[in-house]
Design a protein around this motif. Structure first.
Motif, PDB file in Angstrom:
ATOM      1  N   GLN A 162      11.886  31.527 104.326  1.00 15.52           N
ATOM      2  CA  GLN A 162      13.259  31.266 103.905  1.00 15.52           C
ATOM      3  C   GLN A 162      13.987  30.417 104.946  1.00 15.52           C
ATOM      4  N   VAL A 163      13.790  30.755 106.200  1.00 20.36           N
ATOM      5  CA  VAL A 163      14.437  30.027 107.288  1.00 20.36           C
ATOM      6  C   VAL A 163      13.938  28.586 107.349  1.00 20.36           C
ATOM      7  N   VAL A 164      12.641  28.381 107.194  1.00 22.28           N
ATOM      8  CA  VAL A 164      12.102  27.022 107.204  1.00 22.28           C
ATOM      9  C   VAL A 164      12.715  26.195 106.069  1.00 22.28           C
ATOM     10  N   GLY A 165      12.872  26.815 104.910  1.00 22.91           N
ATOM     11  CA  GLY A 165      13.508  26.130 103.797  1.00 22.91           C
ATOM     12  C   GLY A 165      14.937  25.718 104.116  1.00 22.91           C
ATOM     13  N   ARG A 193       9.870  31.189 115.961  1.00 24.33           N
ATOM     14  CA  ARG A 193       8.595  31.787 115.545  1.00 24.33           C
ATOM     15  C   ARG A 193       7.918  30.953 114.468  1.00 24.33           C
ATOM     16  N   ALA A 194       8.706  30.436 113.534  1.00 28.28           N
ATOM     17  CA  ALA A 194       8.137  29.592 112.477  1.00 28.28           C
ATOM     18  C   ALA A 194       7.563  28.308 113.066  1.00 28.28           C
ATOM     19  N   MET A 195       8.276  27.733 114.013  1.00 31.16           N
ATOM     20  CA  MET A 195       7.769  26.524 114.667  1.00 31.16           C
ATOM     21  C   MET A 195       6.459  26.798 115.381  1.00 31.16           C
ATOM     22  N   GLY A 196       6.392  27.942 116.048  1.00 38.67           N
ATOM     23  CA  GLY A 196       5.168  28.304 116.750  1.00 38.67           C
ATOM     24  C   GLY A 196       3.997  28.492 115.812  1.00 38.67           C
ATOM     25  N   LYS A 197       4.230  29.183 114.711  1.00 39.54           N
ATOM     26  CA  LYS A 197       3.145  29.448 113.757  1.00 39.54           C
ATOM     27  C   LYS A 197       2.654  28.176 113.083  1.00 39.54           C
ATOM     28  N   LEU A 198       3.579  27.254 112.811  1.00 43.90           N
ATOM     29  CA  LEU A 198       3.210  26.025 112.107  1.00 43.90           C
ATOM     30  C   LEU A 198       2.825  24.896 113.051  1.00 43.90           C
ATOM     31  N   GLY A 199       2.993  25.131 114.351  1.00 45.18           N
ATOM     32  CA  GLY A 199       2.647  24.100 115.321  1.00 45.18           C
ATOM     33  C   GLY A 199       3.615  22.936 115.307  1.00 45.18           C
ATOM     34  N   ALA A 200       4.870  23.181 114.933  1.00 41.30           N
ATOM     35  CA  ALA A 200       5.880  22.132 114.921  1.00 41.30           C
ATOM     36  C   ALA A 200       6.444  21.955 116.323  1.00 41.30           C
ATOM     37  N   ARG A 201       6.484  20.736 116.800  1.00 39.62           N
ATOM     38  CA  ARG A 201       6.985  20.473 118.146  1.00 39.62           C
ATOM     39  C   ARG A 201       8.501  20.544 118.210  1.00 39.62           C
ATOM     40  N   ASP A 202       9.171  20.307 117.096  1.00 43.05           N
ATOM     41  CA  ASP A 202      10.630  20.342 117.070  1.00 43.05           C
ATOM     42  C   ASP A 202      11.106  20.482 115.635  1.00 43.05           C
ATOM     43  N   ARG A 203      12.417  20.524 115.460  1.00 44.83           N
ATOM     44  CA  ARG A 203      12.990  20.742 114.133  1.00 44.83           C
ATOM     45  C   ARG A 203      12.709  19.586 113.177  1.00 44.83           C
ATOM     46  N   ALA A 204      12.610  18.376 113.717  1.00 43.36           N
ATOM     47  CA  ALA A 204      12.326  17.230 112.861  1.00 43.36           C
ATOM     48  C   ALA A 204      11.003  17.433 112.121  1.00 43.36           C
ATOM     49  N   GLN A 205       9.994  17.892 112.837  1.00 43.96           N
ATOM     50  CA  GLN A 205       8.698  18.115 112.207  1.00 43.96           C
ATOM     51  C   GLN A 205       8.753  19.317 111.279  1.00 43.96           C
ATOM     52  N   LEU A 206       9.575  20.302 111.603  1.00 41.92           N
ATOM     53  CA  LEU A 206       9.713  21.468 110.733  1.00 41.92           C
ATOM     54  C   LEU A 206      10.327  21.063 109.386  1.00 41.92           C
ATOM     55  N   VAL A 207      11.252  20.114 109.412  1.00 41.29           N
ATOM     56  CA  VAL A 207      11.832  19.605 108.169  1.00 41.29           C
ATOM     57  C   VAL A 207      10.747  18.976 107.301  1.00 41.29           C
ATOM     58  N   VAL A 208       9.892  18.187 107.920  1.00 44.16           N
ATOM     59  CA  VAL A 208       8.799  17.547 107.179  1.00 44.16           C
ATOM     60  C   VAL A 208       7.900  18.600 106.547  1.00 44.16           C
ATOM     61  N   PHE A 209       7.531  19.613 107.328  1.00 45.39           N
ATOM     62  CA  PHE A 209       6.675  20.692 106.786  1.00 45.39           C
ATOM     63  C   PHE A 209       7.348  21.393 105.622  1.00 45.39           C
ATOM     64  N   ALA A 210       8.661  21.589 105.713  1.00 42.88           N
ATOM     65  CA  ALA A 210       9.387  22.269 104.635  1.00 42.88           C
ATOM     66  C   ALA A 210       9.290  21.486 103.333  1.00 42.88           C
ATOM     67  N   TYR A 211       9.460  20.187 103.407  1.00 45.06           N
ATOM     68  CA  TYR A 211       9.371  19.355 102.203  1.00 45.06           C
ATOM     69  C   TYR A 211       7.939  19.314 101.671  1.00 45.06           C
ATOM     70  N   SER A 213       5.605  21.396 101.959  1.00 45.12           N
ATOM     71  CA  SER A 213       5.136  22.696 101.467  1.00 45.12           C
ATOM     72  C   SER A 213       5.918  23.183 100.263  1.00 45.12           C
ATOM     73  N   GLY A 214       6.920  22.422  99.829  1.00 47.74           N
ATOM     74  CA  GLY A 214       7.688  22.809  98.663  1.00 47.74           C
ATOM     75  C   GLY A 214       8.691  23.913  98.926  1.00 47.74           C
ATOM     76  N   LEU A 215       9.097  24.093 100.201  1.00 48.55           N
ATOM     77  CA  LEU A 215      10.054  25.148 100.530  1.00 48.55           C
ATOM     78  C   LEU A 215      11.500  24.697 100.341  1.00 48.55           C
TER      79      LEU A 215
END
Length: 218
Positions: A162-165, A193-211, A213-215
């Motif tokens: 939910q947070v990643v979304g 914690r979500a960044m750590g689990k997904l291996g995201a270096r920063d929030r910019a990459q977390l945004v990409v993963f969210a899109y 992954s359909g979140l």
């Protein structure tokens, strides 16, 4: 001292960036590269704090160079900032997807560029979530979009998903906390914690993963 590596195939651009870096007491030039392969080689030799990476270069382009730098376990402390001519550029999205910490247009004012270098070196998000979201949405929500869920998506708890979304939707930690009725510290912990689990270096990459992954929808 923040050590900066400059990678651009245009001599005048490198000259200008070098002069800017060398004019600051807390910045030092770690090297210059005119092509992607040399940028990767110098990054591995010098281990700079920040790489200013042009996208279109001979040999391998800035996207592939970024991917190699980010994937190198010896360069976990190195952050890549992509330099681009156009803000909404498909290559920008690919660079973010491969781990760039953000992007700057080449007409960025010197003071803004210096601020960006310092922010990234300190581990801060270079781009606001809303700006990152706008770039990602431009290319991730096309009719031909194909979801590519992150292979470690299942390791996230329901709350972390939910947070990643919400990160993908452009919310900062305080806004996430208000939405979920938790403290900002708790929201920050979930994001970390979500960044750590997904291996995201920063929030910019977390945004990409969210899109991907359909979140988050477009």
């Amino acid at each position: 001292m923040i050590r900066v590596l400059i990678a651009d195939d245009q001599d005048l651009v490198r000259l200008g960036l070098r002069a800017l870096v060398e004019s600051e007491d807390d910045l030092a030039l770690a090297g210059e590269a005119a092509d992607g392969l040399r940028a990767v080689e110098l990054a591995r030799q010098e281990r700079p704090d920040v790489v200013l990476m042009d996208i279109r270069m001979p040999g391998i382009d800035g996207i592939e160079a970024t991917r190699r730098i980010v994937a190198d376990p010896d360069l976990t402390g190195t952050r890549v900032v992509v330099l681009t001519t156009f803000e909404l550029d498909e290559y920008v999205f690919e660079a973010l997807r491969h781990g760039a910490s953000g992007f700057l247009t080449k007409d960025t004012r010197p003071a803004e560029l210096l601020r960006a270098i310092r922010l990234v070196a300190e581990g801060e998000a270079l781009l606001s979530p809303s700006v990152t979201r706008r770039v990602v949405r431009e290319f991730a929500t096309r009719p031909s979009r194909v979801l590519r869920p992150h292979p470690r998506l299942d390791t996230l708890t329901d709350r972390e998903r939910q947070v990643v979304g919400l990160v993908g939707a452009g919310l900062n930690n305080e806004e996430i906390a208000a939405r979920l009725v938790v403290s900002p510290a708790t929201a920050r912990t979930h994001v970390s914690r979500a960044m750590g689990k997904l291996g995201a270096r920063d929030r910019a990459q977390l945004v990409v993963f969210a899109y991907q992954s359909g979140l988050v929808s477009g």
